[in-house]
Design a protein around this motif. Structure first.
Motif: not given
Length: 207
Positions: A121-126, A181-182
């Motif tokens: 979930q955290a990975a997808l948010g990032k 972020w990228r």
């Protein structure tokens, strides 16, 4: 050519007869000449064709998507365990043991996240916050996954969620932060995160 045949050609038509006779002889030789040698080319699953000698074909080499033969077992495990689904998504993202495929990486990561895996979930948010390769950022998907991860106790997701919401109305500030972020959440993140399990002797084990 025999003298007798040459004589008959000369008698019948003089010089014109000679030319005509030679043409007939050439035609006869052409008709009598054997056809060019043929090769039979056969390909697995494609049948066979007759082709002249020297005929060539070009078949590009297609990389084996599963050179180690581990994909069926990894998929079977990932279908029942969100941790394995996360690991498979990471393998697809990295090209670790299987052909790299970002689309499949996202699909398996989503499956893991929907199965309750907080790390997915955290990975997808990032991922949706920063975008991936040709895929741009998706604010609403990012917030959705960050909310899930934050609700399950992930502190970094909670902080990112607050930051993303604060920047939503300020496009210039958003673009500036998006570059950060990228840079942070693409290659460095995907290649530094550990797997839940490991592959050994045809079986998948968890740490």
């Amino acid at each position: 050519m025999s003298k007798a045949l040459w004589g008959r050609i000369q008698v019948k038509g003089g010089s014109r007869g000679v030319v005509g006779g030679l043409a007939l002889v050439a035609l006869g030789l052409a008709v009598a000449a054997p056809a060019a040698a043929q090769n039979v080319i056969c390909k697995q699953g494609q049948g066979c064709i007759d082709a002249p000698r020297g005929y060539t074909t070009f078949t590009p080499d297609v990389p084996d998507p599963d050179p180690q033969g581990i994909l069926p077992i990894l998929i079977a495990e990932a279908e029942v365990d969100p941790r394995a689904a996360f690991d498979l998504g990471m393998r697809y993202m990295r090209g670790d043991g299987i052909a790299r495929d970002p689309f499949q990486a996202i699909q398996w990561m989503r499956r893991a996240g929907e199965g309750g895996n907080v790390q997915a979930q955290a990975a997808l948010g990032k991922l949706y916050l920063s975008g991936l390769e040709e895929m741009g950022a998706d604010y609403f998907e990012a917030v959705s996954w960050l909310e899930r991860a934050a609700g399950n106790g992930d502190r970094e997701s909670r902080e990112l969620l607050v930051e993303a919401r604060e920047l939503e109305q300020d496009e210039r500030a958003w673009q500036s932060r998006w570059g950060y972020w990228r840079q942070r959440y693409t290659s460095p993140y995907w290649y530094s995160t550990r797997y839940y399990g490991y592959w050994r002797n045809g079986l998948y084990y968890y740490y």
